[in-house]
Design a protein around this motif. Structure first.
Motif, PDB file in Angstrom:
ATOM      1  N   ILE A  51       3.414   8.457  -7.597  1.00 30.96           N
ATOM      2  CA  ILE A  51       2.936   9.697  -7.000  1.00 30.96           C
ATOM      3  C   ILE A  51       1.786  10.217  -7.858  1.00 30.96           C
ATOM      4  O   ILE A  51       1.915  10.350  -9.077  1.00 30.96           O
ATOM      5  CB  ILE A  51       4.078  10.727  -6.846  1.00 30.96           C
ATOM      6  CG1 ILE A  51       3.594  11.970  -6.105  1.00 30.96           C
ATOM      7  CG2 ILE A  51       4.683  11.091  -8.170  1.00 30.96           C
ATOM      8  CD1 ILE A  51       4.733  12.835  -5.606  1.00 30.96           C
ATOM      9  N   VAL A  52       0.643  10.452  -7.220  1.00 28.67           N
ATOM     10  CA  VAL A  52      -0.587  10.859  -7.899  1.00 28.67           C
ATOM     11  C   VAL A  52      -0.955  12.257  -7.434  1.00 28.67           C
ATOM     12  O   VAL A  52      -0.842  12.570  -6.241  1.00 28.67           O
ATOM     13  CB  VAL A  52      -1.748   9.888  -7.578  1.00 28.67           C
ATOM     14  CG1 VAL A  52      -2.988  10.240  -8.393  1.00 28.67           C
ATOM     15  CG2 VAL A  52      -1.330   8.447  -7.817  1.00 28.67           C
ATOM     16  N   THR A  53      -1.392  13.112  -8.345  1.00 29.47           N
ATOM     17  CA  THR A  53      -1.942  14.410  -7.952  1.00 29.47           C
ATOM     18  C   THR A  53      -3.373  14.502  -8.437  1.00 29.47           C
ATOM     19  O   THR A  53      -3.709  14.027  -9.523  1.00 29.47           O
ATOM     20  CB  THR A  53      -1.135  15.594  -8.534  1.00 29.47           C
ATOM     21  OG1 THR A  53      -1.381  15.701  -9.939  1.00 29.47           O
ATOM     22  CG2 THR A  53       0.352  15.422  -8.287  1.00 29.47           C
ATOM     23  N   SER A  54      -4.213  15.103  -7.612  1.00 28.09           N
ATOM     24  CA  SER A  54      -5.629  15.213  -7.978  1.00 28.09           C
ATOM     25  C   SER A  54      -6.303  16.232  -7.090  1.00 28.09           C
ATOM     26  O   SER A  54      -5.877  16.483  -5.959  1.00 28.09           O
ATOM     27  CB  SER A  54      -6.339  13.868  -7.816  1.00 28.09           C
ATOM     28  OG  SER A  54      -7.716  13.992  -8.111  1.00 28.09           O
ATOM     29  N   ARG A  55      -7.398  16.829  -7.605  1.00 21.97           N
ATOM     30  CA  ARG A  55      -8.222  17.686  -6.765  1.00 21.97           C
ATOM     31  C   ARG A  55      -9.153  16.871  -5.886  1.00 21.97           C
ATOM     32  O   ARG A  55      -9.724  17.393  -4.941  1.00 21.97           O
ATOM     33  CB  ARG A  55      -9.041  18.644  -7.630  1.00 21.97           C
ATOM     34  CG  ARG A  55      -8.184  19.595  -8.405  1.00 21.97           C
ATOM     35  CD  ARG A  55      -9.011  20.539  -9.243  1.00 21.97           C
ATOM     36  NE  ARG A  55      -8.169  21.201 -10.218  1.00 21.97           N
ATOM     37  CZ  ARG A  55      -8.612  22.023 -11.135  1.00 21.97           C
ATOM     38  NH1 ARG A  55      -9.898  22.283 -11.201  1.00 21.97           N
ATOM     39  NH2 ARG A  55      -7.790  22.596 -11.994  1.00 21.97           N
ATOM     40  N   GLU A  56      -9.335  15.621  -6.235  1.00 23.33           N
ATOM     41  CA  GLU A  56     -10.167  14.743  -5.423  1.00 23.33           C
ATOM     42  C   GLU A  56      -9.345  14.193  -4.264  1.00 23.33           C
ATOM     43  O   GLU A  56      -8.124  14.137  -4.313  1.00 23.33           O
ATOM     44  CB  GLU A  56     -10.690  13.589  -6.280  1.00 23.33           C
ATOM     45  CG  GLU A  56     -11.611  14.010  -7.390  1.00 23.33           C
ATOM     46  CD  GLU A  56     -12.911  14.602  -6.868  1.00 23.33           C
ATOM     47  OE1 GLU A  56     -13.365  14.188  -5.781  1.00 23.33           O
ATOM     48  OE2 GLU A  56     -13.455  15.505  -7.525  1.00 23.33           O
ATOM     49  N   GLN A  57     -10.051  13.763  -3.225  1.00 21.16           N
ATOM     50  CA  GLN A  57      -9.365  13.212  -2.052  1.00 21.16           C
ATOM     51  C   GLN A  57      -8.848  11.792  -2.282  1.00 21.16           C
ATOM     52  O   GLN A  57      -7.987  11.325  -1.553  1.00 21.16           O
ATOM     53  CB  GLN A  57     -10.319  13.215  -0.857  1.00 21.16           C
ATOM     54  CG  GLN A  57     -10.595  14.596  -0.310  1.00 21.16           C
ATOM     55  CD  GLN A  57      -9.356  15.248   0.266  1.00 21.16           C
ATOM     56  OE1 GLN A  57      -8.601  14.630   0.994  1.00 21.16           O
ATOM     57  NE2 GLN A  57      -9.145  16.501  -0.069  1.00 21.16           N
ATOM     58  N   LEU A  58      -9.397  11.099  -3.282  1.00 20.08           N
ATOM     59  CA  LEU A  58      -8.950   9.743  -3.625  1.00 20.08           C
ATOM     60  C   LEU A  58      -9.041   8.801  -2.426  1.00 20.08           C
ATOM     61  O   LEU A  58      -8.145   8.003  -2.161  1.00 20.08           O
ATOM     62  CB  LEU A  58      -7.517   9.763  -4.167  1.00 20.08           C
ATOM     63  CG  LEU A  58      -7.292  10.627  -5.419  1.00 20.08           C
ATOM     64  CD1 LEU A  58      -5.814  10.607  -5.802  1.00 20.08           C
ATOM     65  CD2 LEU A  58      -8.135  10.143  -6.576  1.00 20.08           C
ATOM     66  N   HIS A  59     -10.143   8.913  -1.670  1.00 16.21           N
ATOM     67  CA  HIS A  59     -10.277   8.094  -0.465  1.00 16.21           C
ATOM     68  C   HIS A  59     -10.222   6.606  -0.773  1.00 16.21           C
ATOM     69  O   HIS A  59      -9.620   5.830  -0.020  1.00 16.21           O
ATOM     70  CB  HIS A  59     -11.597   8.427   0.241  1.00 16.21           C
ATOM     71  CG  HIS A  59     -11.574   9.747   0.927  1.00 16.21           C
ATOM     72  ND1 HIS A  59     -10.549  10.126   1.757  1.00 16.21           N
ATOM     73  CD2 HIS A  59     -12.469  10.784   0.921  1.00 16.21           C
ATOM     74  CE1 HIS A  59     -10.800  11.343   2.239  1.00 16.21           C
ATOM     75  NE2 HIS A  59     -11.949  11.763   1.729  1.00 16.21           N
ATOM     76  N   SER A  60     -10.857   6.215  -1.876  1.00 14.67           N
ATOM     77  CA  SER A  60     -10.875   4.774  -2.168  1.00 14.67           C
ATOM     78  C   SER A  60      -9.490   4.268  -2.518  1.00 14.67           C
ATOM     79  O   SER A  60      -9.150   3.113  -2.248  1.00 14.67           O
ATOM     80  CB  SER A  60     -11.850   4.484  -3.316  1.00 14.67           C
ATOM     81  OG  SER A  60     -11.418   5.092  -4.519  1.00 14.67           O
ATOM     82  N   LEU A  61      -8.642   5.124  -3.094  1.00 14.00           N
ATOM     83  CA  LEU A  61      -7.266   4.715  -3.384  1.00 14.00           C
ATOM     84  C   LEU A  61      -6.491   4.537  -2.087  1.00 14.00           C
ATOM     85  O   LEU A  61      -5.661   3.632  -1.961  1.00 14.00           O
ATOM     86  CB  LEU A  61      -6.587   5.772  -4.263  1.00 14.00           C
ATOM     87  CG  LEU A  61      -5.344   5.335  -5.033  1.00 14.00           C
ATOM     88  CD1 LEU A  61      -5.708   4.316  -6.096  1.00 14.00           C
ATOM     89  CD2 LEU A  61      -4.670   6.548  -5.660  1.00 14.00           C
ATOM     90  N   VAL A  62      -6.769   5.385  -1.136  1.00 11.10           N
ATOM     91  CA  VAL A  62      -6.124   5.257   0.166  1.00 11.10           C
ATOM     92  C   VAL A  62      -6.594   3.986   0.863  1.00 11.10           C
ATOM     93  O   VAL A  62      -5.808   3.235   1.442  1.00 11.10           O
ATOM     94  CB  VAL A  62      -6.443   6.498   1.030  1.00 11.10           C
ATOM     95  CG1 VAL A  62      -5.923   6.326   2.448  1.00 11.10           C
ATOM     96  CG2 VAL A  62      -5.851   7.755   0.398  1.00 11.10           C
ATOM     97  N   THR A  63      -7.894   3.740   0.779  1.00 14.73           N
ATOM     98  CA  THR A  63      -8.462   2.593   1.487  1.00 14.73           C
ATOM     99  C   THR A  63      -8.063   1.266   0.856  1.00 14.73           C
ATOM    100  O   THR A  63      -7.618   0.344   1.542  1.00 14.73           O
ATOM    101  CB  THR A  63      -9.996   2.710   1.508  1.00 14.73           C
ATOM    102  OG1 THR A  63     -10.354   3.936   2.136  1.00 14.73           O
ATOM    103  CG2 THR A  63     -10.614   1.550   2.267  1.00 14.73           C
ATOM    104  N   ALA A  64      -8.182   1.165  -0.442  1.00 16.48           N
ATOM    105  CA  ALA A  64      -7.996  -0.126  -1.109  1.00 16.48           C
ATOM    106  C   ALA A  64      -6.543  -0.399  -1.460  1.00 16.48           C
ATOM    107  O   ALA A  64      -6.070  -1.537  -1.324  1.00 16.48           O
ATOM    108  CB  ALA A  64      -8.853  -0.191  -2.365  1.00 16.48           C
ATOM    109  N   GLU A  65      -5.820   0.606  -1.906  1.00 24.94           N
ATOM    110  CA  GLU A  65      -4.444   0.382  -2.355  1.00 24.94           C
ATOM    111  C   GLU A  65      -3.390   0.833  -1.350  1.00 24.94           C
ATOM    112  O   GLU A  65      -2.199   0.724  -1.605  1.00 24.94           O
ATOM    113  CB  GLU A  65      -4.195   1.100  -3.686  1.00 24.94           C
ATOM    114  CG  GLU A  65      -4.669   0.324  -4.905  1.00 24.94           C
ATOM    115  CD  GLU A  65      -6.183   0.320  -5.058  1.00 24.94           C
ATOM    116  OE1 GLU A  65      -6.719  -0.620  -5.677  1.00 24.94           O
ATOM    117  OE2 GLU A  65      -6.828   1.250  -4.551  1.00 24.94           O
ATOM    118  N   GLY A  66      -3.849   1.378  -0.220  1.00 21.63           N
ATOM    119  CA  GLY A  66      -2.889   1.794   0.790  1.00 21.63           C
ATOM    120  C   GLY A  66      -2.110   3.045   0.415  1.00 21.63           C
ATOM    121  O   GLY A  66      -0.988   3.246   0.908  1.00 21.63           O
ATOM    122  N   ALA A  67      -2.671   3.863  -0.459  1.00 24.03           N
ATOM    123  CA  ALA A  67      -1.975   5.092  -0.833  1.00 24.03           C
ATOM    124  C   ALA A  67      -1.807   5.988   0.385  1.00 24.03           C
ATOM    125  O   ALA A  67      -2.649   6.033   1.270  1.00 24.03           O
ATOM    126  CB  ALA A  67      -2.750   5.824  -1.927  1.00 24.03           C
TER     127      ALA A  67
END
Length: 942
Positions: A417-433
């Motif tokens: 579980i990751v928390t961030s102020r950023e949207q972390l789109h690349s984490l969603v795209t590449a790692e399936g978050a």
């Protein structure tokens, strides 16, 4: 008709046995991106990044639309009315039915195989795993030029394939077919020589085939590879296998005679690194459910790593949600929990992935001397240790996906579980978050938040206003808390009034809050732009407890719109907290640190000029507000306004009252600070302006403090007029607080100063106050003399408001002396005068006196009528202190008429006001209510 999407090799789509023409390379890449997140919206921005990276052409969005149209035509099935690709608010969504992707069929078959292995059914396991591996036709998405985000996803798919290969080899060994496993294992290790589990299977297969020398040679080979590539020795399980082979402690199938098949004797450390959970957590039920579902989805396979990313603006509760949920499910992870604060937005030193891994490896029991020095080697060791574990990993306060990515397990049944102020789109795209964006609460949770802060009664009365407040705040938790605070501090305001304040878009400002450590502040300060660093230093000159954007603009010497981005920069780095809409506060340590930065000798002129602009901003905002609040007060002449300094316009009396209510605490501090920093004129004039708000509300302690400072400042200036004004207002506050000797001294001093100044209007005001002082002390005849003298002076100076009030004072004294008819004559004359000049507060006071006179004549009905008009006028002019006084007398008249219920209502209202003001007179109102209740009880008993 169903389609078949094949990703595990060159991308292809098959319908009814025929390959579909997917068009150009770019169009195929768009389809690959949509297939990565099937049945989920993929934004045009993500598609552009996947196709062109950081250098998209100007026509990128138009090209994306063209590719989407081409794919729609290619995938369209005449028998299906709905298109496969639909446009949504969030982008483009590809509808994929169950099992249409070969990747989904692979995952399902691999999961069945692993489950069979766990259940001791190697034959079924081998069949399922073989079927899963047969779906691979080469590298996933082969022949496509992949952008970094797709490349990372392909690498992840390759890892899943390798795990399936290792599981398949384990099934072959369990079936007693080691020779069939050896070729595939050798091919795997030729390409991926660091996979220790594959080496274990190869050694076991060689030993089971009778090739003991080959098994020992394989161990020597893996030991050399690990030493060269990572500087590490083989892991404990591989070392124990080597020892078993050396001493022939293996079954023919290759398993150790001591491990009873899958049982491992290696002791494991169970970290428990979760910090203390947030107390009193409420709401977020939907997000909690989604997080629970993510854990439940691990049933898809024992090697599925679930990643959830909680994103949103600062202060929205990302860490609170993550920790609350983590504590709630911690018992579902038998191998423990890892936690790290990555400090991505602490304004200080961001935690490097290598350092985070060091802490994790130590927590997992790896001796410090055996932890590799390189990042890649640490990642490899970390993922190897987690491959067979079920752990909960909390990566808090991440700056971006690149900081997170090295900390993700490669396989296993762990949850991240990751928390961030950023949207972390690349984490969603590449790692399936799985992204959980906490930008809003549900409507139900929003209502619950308001109800918990305000109380249900007020919300139930005005449901439409509540809905508007929730909508206007965007259902943002801190914004709703701010709304709740505004409502709670304005108990007499309707919710509709507060909802109206929030409807303009400019009222919905971003709210951020974080940071309270001096070291963090210093690091953040060094990261500021020059203009933001200057404003931060100047904020140290502000007395607090909070400032607005207009005050910040005054400090900086710029227009208000220009300071907005600067304030946002300060809040982003936690050097300011916007704890209410457009109200910024500093932590005490931060304010001290900022003040220290301005103390250099070379900054003396900057300090002086900034303070001058600040005090000018407050005075020339407060003065027009004071004229609106008390238009009948004799005005002072403020110091000339500075050019180009922000002065807040006041639309009407309500706006002025609201501003004073909000800024009261700030103004009291500004008055004290101005008096001690060489701006004494601003100090006493601000005190005068603030008193127009304090006096009608009975805030006598605040008035006393403000006027004590004002008098000292006036004395420092040698300004006799200022001394007289401050002495008069100080005497009035002291009198209201029962400090009669002090009050008399100050009023007499004011009288002497006004006589010396030949200021008849100021003298009349002071004699008017002295009249009240004498009356309270029982010197009624003396009070009447001073009242007539005040009336004479008011008439000489043409002060019609003063004349009306002096007439009322004289009339009231006549009523107290029993001359009710003369009192009515004087008060009626006063009322006529006040109505001519629209002095509503004066009318309220005079109607109160008339009520008292009629009550003395026994005309209770006319008394009640006068009192009711007085109460309404006091209420309209926000004079709560005198409103309460009149309510007490209204209750007396109503009680005399036998209207017990009406009297009780009036006294309850008076008690509520006195209680809110902290005035001891509340006890008298309560006593009357108690006596009324006892009288009613006595009548019932008889």
């Amino acid at each position: 008709m169903p389609l078949r999407f094949d990703l595990l090799g060159p991308l292809s789509v098959v319908r009814d046995g025929r390959t579909v023409d997917l068009g150009s390379m770019k169009q195929r890449l768009v389809l690959a991106c949509l297939l990565f997140r099937p049945c989920e919206a993929v934004s045009a921005e993500r598609l552009v990044a996947a196709l062109w990276g950081d250098q998209p052409p100007a026509s990128a969005n138009a090209n994306i639309r063209t590719y989407i149209r081409g794919l729609r035509r290619a995938l369209h099935d005449g028998a299906d009315d709905e298109p496969r690709i639909v446009t949504t608010h969030g982008g483009y969504l590809l509808r994929v039915e169950p099992d249409e992707r070969d990747l989904d069929r692979f995952d399902a078959a691999a999961a069945r195989g692993r489950a069979a292995l766990t259940n001791g059914d190697p034959e079924r396991a081998e069949a399922a795993l073989a079927a899963a591996l047969a779906l691979w036709r080469g590298q996933a998405l082969a022949e496509l030029p992949l952008a970094p985000q797709l490349s990372r996803w392909v690498e992840q798919l390759a890892e899943r394939r390798l795990l399936a290969e290792e599981d398949h080899a384990e099934a072959k060994l369990a079936l007693g077919a080691p020779a069939e496993a050896i070729p595939r294992l050798r091919a795997l290790l030729d390409r991926y020589p660091l996979r220790q589990r594959a080496w274990m299977h190869l050694m076991s297969a060689l030993y089971a085939s009778g090739d003991v020398a080959g098994a020992l040679a394989a161990f020597r080979q893996v030991r050399r590879v690990l030493a060269e590539e990572t500087g590490m020795d083989p892991g404990p399980e591989l070392t124990r296998l080597h020892d078993d082979i050396l001493h022939h402690r293996r079954h023919p199938n290759g398993w150790s005679v001591t491990d009873d098949r899958g049982v491992r004797a290696v002791a494991r450390v169970r970290p428990a690194q979760l910090p203390f959970g947030p107390p009193g957590f409420v709401g977020r039920e939907l997000e909690l459910t989604r997080l629970d579902a993510a854990v439940d989805d691990r049933a898809d396979g024992p090697t599925t790593v679930v990643i959830s990313a909680i994103c949103g603006m600062a202060g929205i509760g990302k860490s609170a949600l993550a920790l609350h949920w983590a504590h709630r499910v911690a018992d579902r992870f038998p191998d423990g929990q890892l936690h790290v604060n990555l400090r991505g937005y602490d304004g200080g030193e961001v935690v490097a992935p290598a350092d985070a891994l060091l802490g994790f490896l130590e927590a997992l029991g790896v001796p410090l001397a055996r932890i590799p020095s390189s990042l890649d080697a640490r990642i490899g060791l970390y993922r190897s240790l987690l491959a067979s574990r079920e752990m909960l990993i909390v990566l808090d306060n991440a700056r971006d996906a690149e900081q997170v990515r090295p900390l993700l397990p490669g396989t296993g049944r762990s949850v991240v579980i990751v928390t961030s102020r950023e949207q972390l789109h690349s984490l969603v795209t590449a790692e399936g978050a799985r992204l959980l964006a906490l930008d809003v609460l549900t409507a139900t949770e929003s209502t619950h938040l308001l109800r918990s802060r305000i109380g249900g009664d007020r919300l139930d009365v005005e449901p439409d206003a509540v809905a508007d407040m929730i909508e206007a705040s965007g259902r943002l938790p801190l914004a709703l808390s701010i709304v709740a605070a505004r409502v709670a501090t304005r108990p007499t305001f309707t919710l509709e009034a507060i909802a109206a304040e929030l409807r303009p878009p400019e009222a919905r400002l971003e709210v951020l809050a974080d940071g309270d450590v001096r070291r963090v502040f210093s690091w953040s300060y060094r990261a500021l732009s020059p203009v933001a660093a200057r404003l931060f230093r100047l904020i140290g000159l502000h007395p607090g407890p909070e400032l607005t954007s207009a005050a910040a603009a005054a400090l900086l010497g710029c227009p208000t719109p220009a300071v907005g981005p600067v304030l946002k920069e300060l809040t982003r780095l936690h050097l300011l907290t916007e704890h209410l809409i457009d109200r910024y506060a500093c932590h005490d340590l931060l304010r001290s640190y900022a003040a220290e930065l301005t103390q250099g000798a070379d900054q003396s002129a900057e300090r002086h000029d900034a303070r001058h602009r600040l005090y000018d901003h407050y005075l020339h905002s407060a003065y027009p507000a004071a004229r609106l609040v008390q238009p009948q007060w004799t005005p002072i002449t403020p110091v000339p306004a500075l050019p180009d300094v922000i002065h807040l316009p006041m639309a009407d009396q309500d706006a002025a009252l609201d501003w004073f209510s909000t800024e009261r605490g700030v103004l009291l501090r500004v008055i004290r600070q101005a008096a001690t920093t060489g701006f004494e004129a601003y100090a006493w004039q601000l005190a005068w302006a603030l008193t127009t708000f304090l006096a009608p509300r009975g805030l006598w302690h605040d008035q006393l403090a403000a006027q004590q400072t004002a008098l000292a400042a006036a004395e420092c200036l040698g300004d006799l007029n200022a001394q007289a004004t401050a002495s008069r207002l100080l005497g009035r506050a002291a009198a209201r607080l029962g400090q009669h000797d002090t009050a008399g001294d100050h009023l007499q001093r004011a009288i002497k100063l006004y006589e010396r100044l030949d200021d008849e209007d100021g003298l009349a005001q002071t004699l008017h106050n002295y009249t009240e002082h004498c009356f309270v002390l029982g010197r009624v005849d003396e009070a009447l003399i001073h009242g007539h003298e005040a009336l004479r002076l008011y008439r000489r100076t043409g002060n019609r408001a003063g004349e009306g009030r002096a007439l009322n004072a004289v009339g009231y004294i006549h009523a107290v002396r029993g001359d009710h008819l003369q009192a009515i004559v004087d008060c009626t004359a006063a009322l006529n005068q006040q109505r001519l000049i629209d002095d509503r507060n004066g009318q309220a006071a005079t109607l109160d006196s008339l009520g008292f006179a009629y009550q003395g004549l026994g005309d209770q009905a006319r008394a009640v009528s006068c009192y009711e008009q007085s109460v309404e006028l006091f209420r309209a002019s926000a004079d709560r202190y005198h409103q309460a006084e009149t309510l007490v007398r209204l209750g007396e008249a109503q009680a005399a008429m036998g209207q017990a219920e009406a009297a009780a209502h009036a006294w309850r209202l008076a008690a509520a006001i006195y209680d809110d003001l902290g005035d001891p007179t509340v006890d008298e109102a309560r006593r009357r209510l108690a006596e009324l209740g006892q009288a009613a009880a006595g009548r019932k008993s008889t």
